[in-house]
Enzyme design. Structure first.
Site, mmCIF file in Angstrom:
data_model
loop_
_atom_site.group_PDB
_atom_site.id
_atom_site.type_symbol
_atom_site.label_atom_id
_atom_site.label_comp_id
_atom_site.label_asym_id
_atom_site.label_seq_id
_atom_site.Cartn_x
_atom_site.Cartn_y
_atom_site.Cartn_z
ATOM 1 C CB CYS A 85 -0.912 -0.013 1.227
ATOM 2 S SG CYS A 85 -2.037 1.397 1.211
ATOM 3 N N GLY A 86 0.820 2.001 -1.070
ATOM 4 C CA GLY A 86 1.717 3.157 -1.214
ATOM 5 C C GLY A 86 1.378 4.262 -0.233
ATOM 6 C CG HIS A 87 -2.689 5.506 1.404
ATOM 7 N ND1 HIS A 87 -3.369 4.355 1.035
ATOM 8 C CD2 HIS A 87 -3.061 5.762 2.683
ATOM 9 C CE1 HIS A 87 -4.127 3.963 2.041
ATOM 10 N NE2 HIS A 87 -3.973 4.791 3.057
ATOM 11 C CG HIS A 200 -7.010 -1.941 -5.948
ATOM 12 N ND1 HIS A 200 -6.604 -3.139 -5.426
ATOM 13 C CD2 HIS A 200 -6.965 -1.055 -4.934
ATOM 14 C CE1 HIS A 200 -6.329 -2.984 -4.136
ATOM 15 N NE2 HIS A 200 -6.533 -1.734 -3.815
ATOM 16 C CG ASP A 226 -6.505 5.604 -2.611
ATOM 17 O OD1 ASP A 226 -6.410 6.519 -1.764
ATOM 18 O OD2 ASP A 226 -5.587 4.806 -2.862
ATOM 19 C CB CYS A 230 -4.004 4.701 -5.636
ATOM 20 S SG CYS A 230 -3.931 2.942 -5.262
ATOM 21 N N GLY A 231 -0.733 4.815 -4.303
ATOM 22 C CA GLY A 231 0.672 4.553 -4.615
ATOM 23 C C GLY A 231 0.872 3.327 -5.487
ATOM 24 C CB THR A 232 -0.227 -0.204 -5.262
ATOM 25 O OG1 THR A 232 -1.564 0.059 -4.804
ATOM 26 C CG2 THR A 232 0.640 -0.583 -4.079
HETATM 27 O O1 PYC Z 1 -1.840 3.832 -1.999
HETATM 28 O O2 PYC Z 1 -1.334 1.838 -2.772
HETATM 29 C C1 PYC Z 1 -2.112 2.632 -2.246
HETATM 30 C C2 PYC Z 1 -3.453 2.150 -1.867
HETATM 31 C C3 PYC Z 1 -3.972 0.907 -2.060
HETATM 32 C C4 PYC Z 1 -5.266 0.925 -1.552
HETATM 33 C C5 PYC Z 1 -5.510 2.186 -1.068
HETATM 34 N N1 PYC Z 1 -4.379 2.920 -1.279
#
Ligand code: PYC
Length: 305
Positions: A85-87, A200, A226, A230-232
């Site tokens: 999870c990036g965030h 997702h 999100d 979303c980092g991923t």
């Molecule tokens: O930031 O990767 C992310 C992420 C995944 C689900 C919610 N945020």
């Protein structure tokens, strides 16, 4: 459970520091399975109402298996578990920094899908060198009931994504209901066409503010969107841009969320194929608190859907 709450570009992360399930040792992938199989009620107690909400992402801090890592982490949400999870990683690093457990600079963090390297810039900013990311399928066309034919890409950025252009739906907060319904149908159609792992869905449109390259709307597995870019999901997008030759190695890509919050991404190509994405974003601490679990409380373990 002692927790520290942060948000990254509007998206919450609840970092569980102590009092969580005792998962033992071994690879985090196995510990995540143990969490899901034997201690899932802890996930629900943290992420679901009445303590959490559909949008809460939990981050259980674990002892890393690899001694070169500063911490291990298992991310979870209102319905299950995430790969990366990036965030959440940005929130975790800012939280650990505030507690004095991390110094500014570079650290390695273990996740169930691999080790990520983070740089805490000493303030609200964190850069995450994410797990290797790649596109698995270009131009997949699915027929979704009520939507017609939709074409997009399937890509991995630490979680699985279906990425498509918005079909003329404005990526604005006042359209969230329609966007959610659209993405949910799309996800079901993609899953039915041989991609059951895609959980997702990410739609793209033009940015609203100068300096950004794109705006997105990302629907997460539990039907919450999100609030961050979303980092991923941004990593998956970079993998697609790289493979299409639309973004040069090392060049910045500024991804705007539906709120207008931003991540800055760039990538390096890997000799083995795919890319190494780097994502920079900002997190802020909202609360340091203790969650109380009273066995007499009928909703002690959260309200499950
Ligand atoms: O930031 O990767 C992310 C992420 C995944 C689900 C919610 N945020």
């Amino acid at each position: 459970m002692t927790v520290i709450d942060t948000h990254t570009g509007g998206e919450p992360t609840r970092v569980v520091l102590s009092g969580g399930p005792e998962l033992g040792t071994g690879p985090l992938r196995e510990r995540r399975e143990r969490f899901a199989g034997r201690f899932d009620r802890f996930r629900s107690a943290v992420a679901n109402e009445p303590r959490g909400s559909d949008v809460t992402v939990g981050a259980l801090v674990c002892e890393p298996e690899d001694a070169t890592c500063a911490a291990g982490v298992i991310f979870f949400n209102n319905v299950g578990y995430l790969g990366m999870c990036g965030h959440g990683t940005i929130g975790l690093v800012v939280a650990l920094g505030r507690l004095g457990r991390l110094r500014p600079g570079e650290h390695r963090i273990e996740t169930p899908v691999g080790i990520v390297t983070v740089t805490w810039h000493g303030d609200s900013r964190v850069t995450v060198l994410n797990v290797p990311s790649h596109r698995a399928r270009k131009g997949l066309t699915v027929e979704a009931p009520g939507l017609g034919a939709v074409t997009g890409d399937v890509a991995w950025g630490g979680n699985w994504f279906f990425l498509a252009e918005s079909p003329g739906l404005a990526l604005r907060l006042d359209r969230v209901e329609e966007l959610t319904d659209y993405c949910w149908r799309l996800r079901q159609a993609v899953n039915a066409q041989g991609f059951p792992e895609v959980d997702h869905v990410e739609l793209f449109g033009p940015p609203a503010a100068p300096g950004a390259h794109s705006r997105n709307f990302v629907l997460c597995p539990g039907r919450a969107y999100d609030r961050s870019p979303c980092g991923t999901g941004t990593s998956a997008k970079l993998a697609c841009l790289a493979e299409d030759g639309k973004l040069e190695e090392g060049r910045e890509w500024v991804q705007e969320s539906i709120l207008g919050s931003r991540f800055t991404g760039r990538y390096r190509r890997r000799a083995e194929g795919g890319i190494e994405p780097a994502i920079t974003g900002e997190a802020f601490v909202n609360a340091e608190t203790t969650l109380l679990l009273d066995p007499a409380d009928p909703f002690c373990w959260g309200i499950r859907k």
